[in-house]
Design a protein around this motif. Structure first.
Motif, short mmCIF file in Angstrom:
data_model
loop_
_atom_site.label_atom_id
_atom_site.label_comp_id
_atom_site.label_asym_id
_atom_site.label_seq_id
_atom_site.Cartn_x
_atom_site.Cartn_y
_atom_site.Cartn_z
N ALA A 33 0.84 -1.20 0.00
CA ALA A 33 0.00 0.00 0.00
C ALA A 33 0.88 1.24 0.00
O ALA A 33 2.04 1.19 0.41
CB ALA A 33 -0.90 0.00 1.23
N PRO A 34 0.36 2.38 -0.47
CA PRO A 34 1.14 3.63 -0.42
C PRO A 34 1.54 3.95 1.02
O PRO A 34 0.74 3.79 1.94
CB PRO A 34 0.18 4.68 -1.00
N SER A 35 2.75 4.41 1.19
CA SER A 35 3.21 4.74 2.54
C SER A 35 2.53 6.02 3.01
O SER A 35 1.96 6.79 2.22
CB SER A 35 4.73 4.93 2.54
N TYR A 36 2.61 6.26 4.32
CA TYR A 36 2.00 7.46 4.87
C TYR A 36 2.71 8.71 4.36
O TYR A 36 2.08 9.76 4.17
CB TYR A 36 2.03 7.42 6.40
N ARG A 37 4.02 8.61 4.12
CA ARG A 37 4.74 9.76 3.55
C ARG A 37 4.18 10.11 2.17
O ARG A 37 4.00 11.30 1.85
CB ARG A 37 6.23 9.43 3.44
N GLU A 38 3.91 9.09 1.35
CA GLU A 38 3.36 9.35 0.03
C GLU A 38 1.98 9.98 0.12
O GLU A 38 1.64 10.90 -0.64
CB GLU A 38 3.31 8.05 -0.77
N ARG A 39 1.16 9.47 1.03
CA ARG A 39 -0.17 10.07 1.22
C ARG A 39 -0.06 11.52 1.67
O ARG A 39 -0.80 12.39 1.20
CB ARG A 39 -0.96 9.26 2.25
N LEU A 40 0.84 11.78 2.59
CA LEU A 40 1.01 13.13 3.11
C LEU A 40 1.51 14.07 2.01
O LEU A 40 1.04 15.21 1.90
CB LEU A 40 1.99 13.11 4.29
N ALA A 41 2.45 13.60 1.19
CA ALA A 41 2.96 14.43 0.09
C ALA A 41 1.84 14.76 -0.90
O ALA A 41 1.72 15.92 -1.36
CB ALA A 41 4.11 13.72 -0.61
N ALA A 42 1.00 13.78 -1.23
CA ALA A 42 -0.10 14.04 -2.16
C ALA A 42 -1.10 15.04 -1.57
O ALA A 42 -1.62 15.92 -2.28
CB ALA A 42 -0.80 12.72 -2.51
#
Length: 735
Positions: free
Chosen positions: A160-169
């Protein structure tokens, strides 16, 4: 309620567990002639891969299982040695049961592997007392765990997408919302919802006690608040052109873009302190323009808009600092205010100590669950040992797998499990009678039966899972030693015994689960945060040169963590009735966040009243703060079914004596609307029967009835920010 897993995920897990168990069981039993090692090699993948629900991708789960192997070996050794005496085994079960259940404070991965580790002690602590078989037991356990870890890598679940990736988006979307072109409000809110921890896979949630995870979680909360503030700003009526406001929004957009890029690439961080300097310059211009001659002062509506922009800039500044901490392990510049980033300079051991000690209280649902589990397992071990039940570990396994956080949910699970075991026992008994001692047939049946049980059980429910697992037990034990139909009888007796013990524990220890605790926790949260309102107002209205120190918000943050943990468990439980699941606890958490956030940023950036209107502004602020505290206390009494006080005025005055009090006005007005909405949801409409209180009594007039409401609270326009709470955040209870 917890949704059932997807079919593809369940099927992959069933294949992994079946392959690992079969590859370990058959060679050890038929090739090496080691039945004890074969038994442990069979149950190790079942314990770690089926009984334990370890979140994450294949490599992540494999890593967790490999790290759990040394503790598993220690637990199997302890169980083998303590099996010498029933009460020694009971004492060990009490301590180990509590410690392993309490590991939930460390996050979803330790909590996920804990039930499997429980099984290794349970399996080893029953007679016969055979320390001479310890090496064989440990060898089988090691083989099963290593085989399962290998299967997790060879047949993984998609990452799954990491939390860092979600936060960046989400920050990219915030940058678009702060740009001149803007973004639709719903799109901004949808971007914020992707950071809700309830919607993030457990393996990707920043749930640890270290600085990095704490900073990522706080960054996610700040980004969600920023996106919601931008949505509220976009919904506000158009305002006259204001170059200073547009420039500050441009700074926010630049910062969000830089932080998103930094999270993805780890490149050069955004310039530290640039946004805060822009905020101070913006505030200085506000003071200058608002304190001029009456004909040259800014309109109040424009001041209110500026207040909202300044509040969202503060949210962006918190994103900047938390991203810095998450990336470097600490702030490169001093993080202010220190109360907000209290964890930034503490060592990891001290942070873990805060996490653990913060949950060592009967107000913590994690502590309650650990005590309930430990008492149930210890009682089951005592009963099984005292009655000398055959295969007594099934008694403890029933307590471990059928126990729920509420008595009602436990009773429903027990009914289905007993029915499923009865059906499975009949089929297994007929199978044993029909096949006799033809071990080659049992050997051929074991793998397909395991695959069917592990694939269909989670999809079809508890009854089917118990029935199919009974067939797995029968086909496995028939190969290790001669069995008769009485094996099914023994399993049926053990499961019923364990079910009764688990049900009694559910009735005696916190039978309502988190339902009662969530009322107490929310009331305590409001009572802790309410005093921040008058203290913040006093700090904001201090004369020039006076102290404007922000009040201490750590007690409120601690209460917020406990309330969120109780709410997270409450949402995971099966509702007692339809009404009990409709209460809008989000509104309470939003109001508490509103108090905490205002107490943190208003003393630093809030406008002072004009010198000629200080007394009038102070009187307005004190009166409004008193009404807000009274309303908060009334709501807390309604939540705990105490006699509420008189109803205060529904909202503060919309026109304070001085326009320079606009920041305080915006904060208090938004908070008043939130509290009024909460109170109206707790008061039954005319002609509606009084609902049931948290204590299980029917509320009488004047006794503070609790009426759940399906609506979701929203911050009124002009509020400093809106933050959804209770989103499945990792239950903490620490500073």
């Amino acid at each position: 309620m917890i949704a059932r897993p997807r079919r593809a995920t369940v099927l992959r897990r069933a294949v992994r567990v079946t392959v690992a168990a079969s590859v370990g069981f058959y060679p050890l039993l038929y090739g090496a002639g080691l039945p004890v090692a074969a038994l442990y090699a069979l149950f190790a993948p079942i314990a770690m891969g089926l009984l334990s629900v370890v979140p994450g991708s294949g490599p992540q789960r494999s890593s967790v299982m490999l790290r759990a192997l040394p503790p598993a070996l220690v637990l199997a050794t302890l169980g083998t040695l303590l099996a010498v005496d029933t009460w020694a085994a009971v004492g060990g079960m009490l301590v180990i049961g509590f410690l392993l259940a309490f590991t939930a404070v460390a996050g979803p991965r330790p909590a996920g592997i804990a039930p499997g580790l429980q099984l290794f002690y349970i399996l080893a602590c029953f007679p016969p007392y055979a320390p001479d078989t310890l090496v064989e037991r440990l060898a089988g356990l090691t083989a099963g765990a290593l085989l399962l870890a290998a299967c997790e890598i060879l047949l993984p679940d998609p990452a799954a997408p990491s939390y860092r990736e979600r936060l960046a988006a989400a920050l990219d979307e915030a940058a678009r919302g702060a740009s001149p072109a803007g973004a639709p409000p719903q799109r901004l809110r949808d971007a914020g919802s992707t950071l809700r921890l309830a919607d993030v896979p457990p393996a990707e949630r920043p749930a640890g006690a270290g600085r990095t995870d704490r900073a990522l979680e706080q960054a996610g909360r700040s980004a969600r608040r920023l996106l919601d503030q931008l949505a509220i700003l976009a919904e506000a009526p158009p305002a006259p052109a204001d170059p200073e406001t547009a420039a500050l929004l441009g700074r926010v957009a630049e910062l969000c873009t830089a932080c998103a890029r930094f999270l993805r690439t780890g490149g050069r961080p955004p310039p530290a302190g640039a946004l805060e300097e822009a905020m101070r310059a913006f505030q200085a211009d506000r003071v200058r323009l608002a304190s001029g001659p009456p004909g040259e002062r800014l309109p109040v509506d424009m001041l209110r808009r500026q207040s909202r922009v300044l509040a969202l800039a503060e949210s962006a500044r918190m994103v900047e600092i938390t991203v810095d901490i998450a990336t470097h392990g600490g702030p490169t510049e001093p993080a202010a205010p220190r109360e907000v980033f209290w964890y930034a300079e503490l060592s990891t051991p001290r942070l873990w100590a805060r996490r653990v000690l913060g949950n060592v209280t009967f107000r913590s649902v994690l502590f309650q669950n650990a005590v309930r589990t430990a008492l149930g397992l210890a009682a089951a071990r005592a009963v099984a040992g005292s009655l000398d039940l055959a295969h007594g570990f099934w008694v403890l396994l029933a307590v471990l797998t059928l126990g729920r956080t509420t008595a009602g949910a436990t009773w429903r699970a027990v009914r289905l499990a007993v029915a499923g075991n009865a059906a499975g026992a009949l089929v297994a008994g007929a199978l044993v009678i029909g096949l006799g001692r033809h071990t080659d047939v049992y050997a051929a049946l074991l793998a397909p039966v395991m695959l069917a049980a592990f694939a269909l059980g989670p999809l079809l429910g508890i009854a089917y899972a118990q029935a199919l697992f009974t067939l797995v037990v029968a086909t496995a034990f028939a190969q290790i030693a001669p069995v008769t139909w009485r094996l099914s009888e023994a399993r049926m007796i053990d499961v019923v015994t364990g079910s009764v013990i688990g049900l009694l524990c559910g009735l005696l220890a916190w039978p309502a689960g988190a339902r009662r605790e969530v009322h107490r926790a929310m009331a305590g949260l409001l009572r802790t945060c309410a005093p921040l309102v008058p203290v913040t107002a006093q700090a904001l209205l201090a004369p020039p040169g006076g102290s404007r120190t922000a009040p201490d918000t750590l007690p409120g943050v601690h209460r917020l963590r406990l309330a969120e943990a109780a709410y997270a468990q409450f949402r995971a439980e099966t509702p007692v009735d339809e009404e009990s699941d409709r209460a809008d606890w989000h509104a309470v958490l939003i109001a508490a966040n509103h108090m905490l956030l205002g107490a943190q940023w208003l003393p630093r950036f809030g406008l002072r009243p004009a010198s000629g209107a200080t007394d009038a502004s102070a009187a307005w602020a004190r009166g409004t703060a008193s009404r807000l505290v009274a309303r908060t206390d009334r709501i807390a009494r309604l939540l705990t079914a105490e006699p509420p006080g008189p109803t205060p005025r529904s909202a503060p005055d919309r026109d304070p004596p001085s326009p320079l009090s606009v920041d305080l006005e915006v904060w208090m007005t938004g908070l008043a609307h939130q509290l009024a909405r909460i109170e109206s949801s707790l008061t039954p409409a005319p002609g509606v029967d009084p609902p049931v209180t948290p204590r299980g009594r029917t509320a009488r007039p004047g006794r503070g009835p609790v009426q759940p409401c399906a609506g979701r609270a929203r911050t009124a326009p002009g509020a400093a920010g809106r933050t959804r709470g209770g989103d499945g955040a990792p239950p903490r209870g620490d500073g």
